[in-house]
Design an enzyme around this catalytic site. Sequence first.
Site, PDB file in Angstrom:
ATOM      1  N   ARG A   1      10.717   1.057  20.700  1.00  0.00           N
ATOM      2  CA  ARG A   1      10.979   0.726  19.291  1.00  0.00           C
ATOM      3  C   ARG A   1      12.229   1.461  18.805  1.00  0.00           C
ATOM      4  O   ARG A   1      12.392   2.650  19.019  1.00  0.00           O
ATOM      5  CB  ARG A   1       9.769   1.129  18.435  1.00  0.00           C
ATOM      6  CG  ARG A   1      10.039   1.001  16.943  1.00  0.00           C
ATOM      7  CD  ARG A   1       8.782   0.859  16.133  1.00  0.00           C
ATOM      8  NE  ARG A   1       7.921   2.041  16.146  1.00  0.00           N
ATOM      9  CZ  ARG A   1       6.732   2.091  15.539  1.00  0.00           C
ATOM     10  NH1 ARG A   1       6.270   1.040  14.886  1.00  0.00           N
ATOM     11  NH2 ARG A   1       5.996   3.194  15.614  1.00  0.00           N
TER      12      ARG A   1
ATOM     13  N   ARG B   1      -1.228  10.520  18.717  1.00  0.00           N
ATOM     14  CA  ARG B   1      -1.500   9.437  17.756  1.00  0.00           C
ATOM     15  C   ARG B   1      -2.584   8.506  18.290  1.00  0.00           C
ATOM     16  O   ARG B   1      -3.422   8.017  17.541  1.00  0.00           O
ATOM     17  CB  ARG B   1      -0.213   8.661  17.462  1.00  0.00           C
ATOM     18  CG  ARG B   1       0.733   9.430  16.544  1.00  0.00           C
ATOM     19  CD  ARG B   1       2.129   8.878  16.586  1.00  0.00           C
ATOM     20  NE  ARG B   1       2.250   7.560  15.991  1.00  0.00           N
ATOM     21  CZ  ARG B   1       3.224   6.702  16.281  1.00  0.00           C
ATOM     22  NH1 ARG B   1       4.144   7.023  17.164  1.00  0.00           N
ATOM     23  NH2 ARG B   1       3.276   5.549  15.687  1.00  0.00           N
TER      24      ARG B   1
ATOM     25  N   LYS C   1       1.636  -4.184  13.655  1.00  0.00           N
ATOM     26  CA  LYS C   1       1.321  -4.326  12.225  1.00  0.00           C
ATOM     27  C   LYS C   1       2.562  -4.618  11.387  1.00  0.00           C
ATOM     28  O   LYS C   1       2.595  -5.569  10.614  1.00  0.00           O
ATOM     29  CB  LYS C   1       0.657  -3.040  11.677  1.00  0.00           C
ATOM     30  CG  LYS C   1      -0.678  -2.697  12.297  1.00  0.00           C
ATOM     31  CD  LYS C   1      -1.279  -1.444  11.678  1.00  0.00           C
ATOM     32  CE  LYS C   1      -0.464  -0.177  11.916  1.00  0.00           C
ATOM     33  NZ  LYS C   1      -0.355   0.237  13.326  1.00  0.00           N
TER      34      LYS C   1
HETATM   35  P1  ADP Z   1       3.094  -0.946  14.283  1.00  0.00           P
HETATM   36  O1  ADP Z   1       3.582  -1.224  12.890  1.00  0.00           O
HETATM   37  O2  ADP Z   1       1.682  -1.429  14.504  1.00  0.00           O
HETATM   38  O3  ADP Z   1       3.272   0.468  14.699  1.00  0.00           O
HETATM   39  P2  ADP Z   1       5.416  -2.515  15.161  1.00  0.00           P
HETATM   40  O4  ADP Z   1       5.270  -3.814  14.479  1.00  0.00           O
HETATM   41  O5  ADP Z   1       6.402  -1.549  14.597  1.00  0.00           O
HETATM   42  O6  ADP Z   1       3.971  -1.820  15.299  1.00  0.00           O
HETATM   43  O7  ADP Z   1       5.748  -2.782  16.698  1.00  0.00           O
HETATM   44  C1  ADP Z   1       6.088  -1.721  17.594  1.00  0.00           C
HETATM   45  C2  ADP Z   1       7.259  -2.158  18.486  1.00  0.00           C
HETATM   46  O8  ADP Z   1       6.848  -3.244  19.322  1.00  0.00           O
HETATM   47  C3  ADP Z   1       8.461  -2.688  17.699  1.00  0.00           C
HETATM   48  O9  ADP Z   1       9.625  -2.289  18.381  1.00  0.00           O
HETATM   49  C4  ADP Z   1       8.305  -4.221  17.732  1.00  0.00           C
HETATM   50  O10 ADP Z   1       9.568  -4.869  17.724  1.00  0.00           O
HETATM   51  C5  ADP Z   1       7.580  -4.449  19.063  1.00  0.00           C
HETATM   52  N1  ADP Z   1       6.594  -5.537  19.005  1.00  0.00           N
HETATM   53  C6  ADP Z   1       5.740  -5.827  17.984  1.00  0.00           C
HETATM   54  N2  ADP Z   1       4.946  -6.884  18.286  1.00  0.00           N
HETATM   55  C7  ADP Z   1       5.286  -7.251  19.553  1.00  0.00           C
HETATM   56  C8  ADP Z   1       4.825  -8.295  20.447  1.00  0.00           C
HETATM   57  N3  ADP Z   1       3.847  -9.146  20.097  1.00  0.00           N
HETATM   58  N4  ADP Z   1       5.412  -8.369  21.664  1.00  0.00           N
HETATM   59  C9  ADP Z   1       6.399  -7.517  22.010  1.00  0.00           C
HETATM   60  N5  ADP Z   1       6.871  -6.531  21.221  1.00  0.00           N
HETATM   61  C10 ADP Z   1       6.335  -6.392  20.005  1.00  0.00           C
HETATM   62  P1  ADP Z   2       2.399   3.225  13.218  1.00  0.00           P
HETATM   63  O1  ADP Z   2       2.437   1.935  12.436  1.00  0.00           O
HETATM   64  O2  ADP Z   2       3.422   3.249  14.292  1.00  0.00           O
HETATM   65  O3  ADP Z   2       1.040   3.590  13.691  1.00  0.00           O
HETATM   66  P2  ADP Z   2       2.894   4.405  10.653  1.00  0.00           P
HETATM   67  O4  ADP Z   2       4.300   4.163  10.303  1.00  0.00           O
HETATM   68  O5  ADP Z   2       1.857   3.515  10.058  1.00  0.00           O
HETATM   69  O6  ADP Z   2       2.785   4.386  12.229  1.00  0.00           O
HETATM   70  O7  ADP Z   2       2.475   5.895  10.315  1.00  0.00           O
HETATM   71  C1  ADP Z   2       3.269   6.987  10.700  1.00  0.00           C
HETATM   72  C2  ADP Z   2       2.531   8.278  10.369  1.00  0.00           C
HETATM   73  O8  ADP Z   2       2.351   8.373   8.942  1.00  0.00           O
HETATM   74  C3  ADP Z   2       1.127   8.402  10.933  1.00  0.00           C
HETATM   75  O9  ADP Z   2       1.124   8.906  12.260  1.00  0.00           O
HETATM   76  C4  ADP Z   2       0.490   9.401   9.950  1.00  0.00           C
HETATM   77  O10 ADP Z   2       0.937  10.729  10.190  1.00  0.00           O
HETATM   78  C5  ADP Z   2       1.089   8.957   8.625  1.00  0.00           C
HETATM   79  N1  ADP Z   2       0.258   7.925   7.957  1.00  0.00           N
HETATM   80  C6  ADP Z   2       0.617   6.626   7.695  1.00  0.00           C
HETATM   81  N2  ADP Z   2      -0.383   5.970   7.078  1.00  0.00           N
HETATM   82  C7  ADP Z   2      -1.400   6.852   6.938  1.00  0.00           C
HETATM   83  C8  ADP Z   2      -2.713   6.769   6.410  1.00  0.00           C
HETATM   84  N3  ADP Z   2      -3.194   5.633   5.887  1.00  0.00           N
HETATM   85  N4  ADP Z   2      -3.483   7.896   6.459  1.00  0.00           N
HETATM   86  C9  ADP Z   2      -3.029   9.045   6.973  1.00  0.00           C
HETATM   87  N5  ADP Z   2      -1.806   9.196   7.503  1.00  0.00           N
HETATM   88  C10 ADP Z   2      -0.986   8.115   7.493  1.00  0.00           C
END
Ligand code: ADP
Ligand code: ADP
Length: 213
Positions: free
Chosen positions: A127, A171, A13
Site C-alpha cells: 500500500r 495489528r 475497507k
Molecule cells: P483497509 O482500509 O481495509 O485497510 P485498503 O482499502 O486501504 O484496506 O486496501 C489495502 C491495500 O490493498 C491498498 O493498497 C489497496 O489498493 C489494495 N487493495 C484493496 N482491495 C484490493 C483487492 N480486492 N485486490 C487487490 N488489492 C486491493
Molecule cells: P486499517 O484500515 O489499515 O486497518 P485504519 O486506518 O482504519 O487502518 O486505522 C489505523 C489505526 O488508527 C489503527 O491501527 C488504530 O490505532 C487507530 N484506529 C482507527 N480506527 C479506530 C477505532 N475505531 N478504534 C480504535 N483505534 C482506531
Amino acid sequence: MRLVLLSPPGGGKGTQAKRLMKRYSVVQISTGDILRQEVQEGTEIGRQAASLMEKGELVGDSVIIEIIRRRLEKEDTKNGFILDGFPRTIAQAGSLKKMLEEMNLPLNGVISLEVSDETIIRRLGGRRICRDCGLEYHLEFKPPKSSGRCDKCGGDLYLRDDDREGVISRRLKVYREETALLVDYYQREGLLYRMDGEGEIDKVFEEIINKLG
Ligand code: ADP
Ligand code: ADP
Ligand code: ZN
C-alpha cells in the site's frame, strides 16, 4: 444507505468505501483518516493517538466514540454514511447502536470482507499513499503510472508507518482479539453480510452492490 465496513487491516475497507460513497451519494467516515489528520495537525487527540497508532494498538474507546458522535451530527450524514474502521470493539458497537437509535437512523447492514493473512500482509506491504492528495495505490494491484509518483497530482507516494512488518503483526493480533468479535455481534443483530474479499477490487465491489440490492 447506512453501512459499516468490517475487515482485518488491509481487507479493502477504504477502497470499497470510496466506491460505495460515490454509488450511494453518501459520506465515508474513516476513523483512521480522522485520527491521522489529528496527528498531522498536532491536536490534543492527535498527540494521544500517535504513539498507539505507531505501535498498532487501538486508540481508547471514549476518544473514538466522541469523534464519531461529533461526525454523525454533521448535516452531510443525512443522506447516509459508510463507516470505515469503526466500530472496532464491542464497546464501540454498543455506543454506535445507542447513538443511531437516538437519531432514529438504523444501519442497513454490515459488510464483512473476509481475507486470508497472506493477503493482508501482501496488501499492507504494497500500500502506498499520496502525500499531497491522499489517493491510495498498491505496488502490485493498483500501481501508479510512474514509479513513486501520484497519477493525479504528481505527489510523492509513501508507506504508512504502521504498514511496516512488525506493526502489521501486532495489528493482526489486535484485530483477532478485539475486532473479530464484531462478526458474531452483527450476525446476532441480523445485519451481517459476509463477503469474499479476495477477488479483484471491481469484482468485490460488484458483489457488495448485488448483496445490498
Ligand atoms: P483497509 O482500509 O481495509 O485497510 P485498503 O482499502 O486501504 O484496506 O486496501 C489495502 C491495500 O490493498 C491498498 O493498497 C489497496 O489498493 C489494495 N487493495 C484493496 N482491495 C484490493 C483487492 N480486492 N485486490 C487487490 N488489492 C486491493
Ligand atoms: P486499517 O484500515 O489499515 O486497518 P485504519 O486506518 O482504519 O487502518 O486505522 C489505523 C489505526 O488508527 C489503527 O491501527 C488504530 O490505532 C487507530 N484506529 C482507527 N480506527 C479506530 C477505532 N475505531 N478504534 C480504535 N483505534 C482506531
Ligand atoms: Zn496525489
